[in-house]
Write a protein that holds these residues in place. Structure first.
Motif, PDB file in Angstrom:
ATOM      1  N   ARG A 106       0.819  -1.211   0.000  1.00 24.47           N
ATOM      2  CA  ARG A 106       0.000   0.000   0.000  1.00 24.47           C
ATOM      3  C   ARG A 106       0.855   1.265   0.000  1.00 24.47           C
ATOM      4  O   ARG A 106       0.505   2.261  -0.644  1.00 24.47           O
ATOM      5  N   GLN A 107       1.987   1.242   0.704  1.00 26.17           N
ATOM      6  CA  GLN A 107       2.797   2.446   0.863  1.00 26.17           C
ATOM      7  C   GLN A 107       3.985   2.518  -0.101  1.00 26.17           C
ATOM      8  O   GLN A 107       4.647   3.555  -0.169  1.00 26.17           O
ATOM      9  N   ARG A 108       4.259   1.466  -0.832  1.00 23.50           N
ATOM     10  CA  ARG A 108       5.422   1.439  -1.719  1.00 23.50           C
ATOM     11  C   ARG A 108       5.307   2.532  -2.780  1.00 23.50           C
ATOM     12  O   ARG A 108       4.336   2.585  -3.519  1.00 23.50           O
ATOM     13  N   PRO A 109       6.319   3.407  -2.879  1.00 20.91           N
ATOM     14  CA  PRO A 109       6.279   4.409  -3.953  1.00 20.91           C
ATOM     15  C   PRO A 109       6.289   3.742  -5.321  1.00 20.91           C
ATOM     16  O   PRO A 109       6.859   2.660  -5.511  1.00 20.91           O
ATOM     17  N   GLY A 110       5.674   4.397  -6.291  1.00 25.00           N
ATOM     18  CA  GLY A 110       5.526   3.799  -7.612  1.00 25.00           C
ATOM     19  C   GLY A 110       6.828   3.519  -8.327  1.00 25.00           C
ATOM     20  O   GLY A 110       6.900   2.643  -9.190  1.00 25.00           O
ATOM     21  N   HIS A 111       7.895   4.251  -7.982  1.00 26.98           N
ATOM     22  CA  HIS A 111       9.169   4.056  -8.670  1.00 26.98           C
ATOM     23  C   HIS A 111      10.061   3.036  -7.960  1.00 26.98           C
ATOM     24  O   HIS A 111      11.202   2.832  -8.366  1.00 26.98           O
ATOM     25  N   VAL A 112       9.548   2.416  -6.906  1.00 25.42           N
ATOM     26  CA  VAL A 112      10.295   1.386  -6.170  1.00 25.42           C
ATOM     27  C   VAL A 112       9.787   0.018  -6.602  1.00 25.42           C
ATOM     28  O   VAL A 112       8.589  -0.263  -6.537  1.00 25.42           O
ATOM     29  N   HIS A 113      10.707  -0.823  -7.066  1.00 28.65           N
ATOM     30  CA  HIS A 113      10.346  -2.134  -7.613  1.00 28.65           C
ATOM     31  C   HIS A 113      11.091  -3.237  -6.850  1.00 28.65           C
ATOM     32  O   HIS A 113      12.285  -3.092  -6.548  1.00 28.65           O
ATOM     33  N   VAL A 114      10.393  -4.309  -6.565  1.00 35.52           N
ATOM     34  CA  VAL A 114      11.007  -5.447  -5.876  1.00 35.52           C
ATOM     35  C   VAL A 114      11.397  -6.495  -6.913  1.00 35.52           C
ATOM     36  O   VAL A 114      10.568  -6.921  -7.732  1.00 35.52           O
ATOM     37  N   LEU A 115      12.644  -6.927  -6.865  1.00 31.34           N
ATOM     38  CA  LEU A 115      13.123  -7.983  -7.765  1.00 31.34           C
ATOM     39  C   LEU A 115      12.767  -9.325  -7.140  1.00 31.34           C
ATOM     40  O   LEU A 115      13.613 -10.058  -6.624  1.00 31.34           O
ATOM     41  N   ASP A 116      11.486  -9.635  -7.174  1.00 30.08           N
ATOM     42  CA  ASP A 116      10.981 -10.814  -6.466  1.00 30.08           C
ATOM     43  C   ASP A 116      10.872 -12.050  -7.351  1.00 30.08           C
ATOM     44  O   ASP A 116      10.420 -13.097  -6.891  1.00 30.08           O
ATOM     45  N   ALA A 117      11.290 -11.938  -8.590  1.00 27.80           N
ATOM     46  CA  ALA A 117      11.303 -13.094  -9.490  1.00 27.80           C
ATOM     47  C   ALA A 117      12.731 -13.323  -9.954  1.00 27.80           C
ATOM     48  O   ALA A 117      13.387 -12.401 -10.454  1.00 27.80           O
ATOM     49  N   PRO A 118      13.267 -14.540  -9.790  1.00 27.08           N
ATOM     50  CA  PRO A 118      14.610 -14.790 -10.290  1.00 27.08           C
ATOM     51  C   PRO A 118      14.656 -14.684 -11.810  1.00 27.08           C
ATOM     52  O   PRO A 118      13.687 -15.002 -12.501  1.00 27.08           O
ATOM     53  N   GLY A 119      15.798 -14.213 -12.320  1.00 26.55           N
ATOM     54  CA  GLY A 119      15.971 -14.144 -13.764  1.00 26.55           C
ATOM     55  C   GLY A 119      16.070 -12.735 -14.278  1.00 26.55           C
ATOM     56  O   GLY A 119      16.389 -11.794 -13.548  1.00 26.55           O
ATOM     57  N   VAL A 120      15.771 -12.565 -15.557  1.00 26.08           N
ATOM     58  CA  VAL A 120      16.008 -11.310 -16.271  1.00 26.08           C
ATOM     59  C   VAL A 120      14.852 -10.336 -16.074  1.00 26.08           C
ATOM     60  O   VAL A 120      13.678 -10.699 -16.232  1.00 26.08           O
ATOM     61  N   HIS A 121      15.208  -9.093 -15.736  1.00 27.61           N
ATOM     62  CA  HIS A 121      14.237  -8.004 -15.602  1.00 27.61           C
ATOM     63  C   HIS A 121      14.657  -6.888 -16.559  1.00 27.61           C
ATOM     64  O   HIS A 121      15.660  -6.205 -16.315  1.00 27.61           O
ATOM     65  N   PRO A 122      13.942  -6.684 -17.650  1.00 24.36           N
ATOM     66  CA  PRO A 122      14.274  -5.570 -18.558  1.00 24.36           C
ATOM     67  C   PRO A 122      14.072  -4.230 -17.860  1.00 24.36           C
ATOM     68  O   PRO A 122      13.056  -4.010 -17.199  1.00 24.36           O
ATOM     69  N   ILE A 123      15.038  -3.336 -17.993  1.00 27.59           N
ATOM     70  CA  ILE A 123      14.965  -2.007 -17.386  1.00 27.59           C
ATOM     71  C   ILE A 123      14.602  -0.972 -18.443  1.00 27.59           C
ATOM     72  O   ILE A 123      13.734  -0.128 -18.243  1.00 27.59           O
ATOM     73  N   ARG A 124      15.257  -1.036 -19.536  1.00 28.65           N
ATOM     74  CA  ARG A 124      14.949  -0.251 -20.731  1.00 28.65           C
ATOM     75  C   ARG A 124      15.581  -0.982 -21.897  1.00 28.65           C
ATOM     76  O   ARG A 124      16.256  -2.012 -21.724  1.00 28.65           O
ATOM     77  N   GLU A 125      15.375  -0.479 -23.094  1.00 26.87           N
ATOM     78  CA  GLU A 125      15.962  -1.142 -24.255  1.00 26.87           C
ATOM     79  C   GLU A 125      17.489  -1.186 -24.110  1.00 26.87           C
ATOM     80  O   GLU A 125      18.143  -0.171 -23.919  1.00 26.87           O
ATOM     81  N   GLY A 126      18.023  -2.398 -24.153  1.00 28.90           N
ATOM     82  CA  GLY A 126      19.460  -2.581 -24.070  1.00 28.90           C
ATOM     83  C   GLY A 126      20.026  -2.720 -22.677  1.00 28.90           C
ATOM     84  O   GLY A 126      21.240  -2.866 -22.519  1.00 28.90           O
ATOM     85  N   VAL A 127      19.172  -2.711 -21.637  1.00 23.52           N
ATOM     86  CA  VAL A 127      19.654  -2.837 -20.252  1.00 23.52           C
ATOM     87  C   VAL A 127      18.757  -3.815 -19.498  1.00 23.52           C
ATOM     88  O   VAL A 127      17.525  -3.663 -19.489  1.00 23.52           O
TER      89      VAL A 127
END
Length: 379
Positions: A106-127
């Motif tokens: 409920r309180q998590r700011p929108g720009h804060v993300h939890v890496l709660d899944a193992p593996g690849v997380h795309p950040i932007r194109e090329g990263v």
């Protein structure tokens, strides 16, 4: 050519308490840890970082008070770029994980993300971030190696591994299955599967090697006396053919250990002067090991100065295990106190016990010191 600049940090351990801090000092230490989070946000903005990557142990545990959690998320709100949180051994993704509580979501700011899944997380194109979150406090495998092994060499994409835990190099238990294997990382860096490995768990800033592409950022605010280079965050510039890592200091607290040899009134006076000269006492935790021999008069002066300075420092401890301070009364200690009768007899008996070897010597020295103070010595 794809490049990315980001801020690497870890081991915030928000909600941490230290047993040697008074309630008042603990409150300031808690504020200091939150201030370090806001400070690293300012570094990220000033350095043009695209995001902040927190490699484990964001929280001290999965059981935090609502106030502690709210203040932690409010501090993250002040970070002006996206923030990626990796669960570590203090805050794993187990059945009671804080990351899935109603209060957090409920309180998590929108720009804060939890890496709660193992593996690849795309950040932007090329990263991409390759995450290896902890799902328990005692993993039975090398979580980082599992994720790296599943990758193919990247073309036109920068991959950053986010891991947590100890590496096998120099570890006292090299057969621990959860250790991060350096050779697996070296191979993945060499064939282009990944380009930088951001690690947490070690609270000291550490270049693990692999051509400067594997680092522990350390904790942004010191947590123990044994840490080297604490209080830093890392600004990382990485591309396929280059990697530059620069440390920025954001911490304000210090944990210091000092040894002093005390054998005279001049030595006690020198210690007093040294403690007086130390800056930022309200954010300094000091542990002293004291070695030597003092008269009762000198020991009383020592006790007085330790009490005075103890009110100024965040914490001032005598390291009992490393302290060997003997009190030897001399004739001048009690000469002006005018003891008579029972007190004079007790004095002589205690002096004999203090001078003799055996278990009673230390107790007699302490009793002599008490008698000296009660009789008005040192005033």
């Amino acid at each position: 050519m794809v490049t990315v600049r980001f801020l690497h940090t870890a081991d915030w351990q928000l909600g941490m308490t230290r047993h040697f801090l008074s309630p008042e000092a603990q409150a300031r230490y808690t504020d200091g840890r939150l201030a370090a989070i806001r400070a690293l946000g300012r570094v990220a903005a000033a350095e043009g970082c695209e995001f902040v990557l927190v490699c484990g142990d964001v929280f001290e545990s999965n059981q935090l008070s609502p106030q502690t959690l709210a203040r932690a998320l409010d501090a993250m709100l002040d970070i002006p770029v996206p923030v990626y949180l990796l669960p570590g051994n203090h805050d794993p993704l187990d059945a009671g994980t804080i990351y899935r509580t109603a209060e957090f979501t409920r309180q998590r700011p929108g720009h804060v993300h939890v890496l709660d899944a193992p593996g690849v997380h795309p950040i932007r194109e090329g990263v991409e971030i390759v995450a290896a979150p902890w799902t328990s406090k005692r993993p039975l495998t090398d979580l980082v190696a599992e994720q790296v092994a599943a990758l193919e060499p990247a073309t036109g994409t920068i991959r950053i591994v986010a891991g947590h835990g100890a590496v096998d190099r120099g570890h006292p238990n090299p057969n621990d299955p959860s250790l991060i294997r350096i050779e697996a990382l070296r191979a993945a860096l060499a064939d282009g599967r990944v380009h930088y490995v951001a690690l947490g768990d070690r609270h000291s800033r550490t270049d693990v090697g692999c051509d400067g592409r594997v680092w522990y950022s350390g904790t942004p605010e010191v947590t123990d006396y044994v840490e080297t280079e604490p209080g830093d965050v890392l600004v990382v510039d990485v591309g396929a053919d280059h990697c530059q890592v620069r440390a920025h200091h954001v911490g304000a607290w210090r944990f210091l250990r000092r040894e002093h040899h005390l054998n005279s009134a001049e030595d006690v006076q020198a210690l007093d002067a040294e403690l007086s000269a130390l800056p930022d006492k309200e954010r300094t935790v000091l542990k002293l090991s004291l070695v030597g021999t003092l008269t009762l008069r000198e020991k009383a002066r020592l006790d007085d100065l330790l009490a005075r300075h103890g009110h100024l420092f965040a914490a001032l401890e005598v390291w009992e295990r490393r302290t060997d301070l003997v009190t030897r009364p001399d004739d001048d200690d009690f000469a002006d106190l005018g003891l008579s009768g029972f007190a004079a007899s007790a004095l002589e008996e205690l002096r004999e016990l203090a001078a003799a070897p055996g278990e009673d010597s230390q107790a007699a020295q302490e009793a002599l010191g008490l008698l000296y103070r009660l009789a008005g010595g040192g005033r």
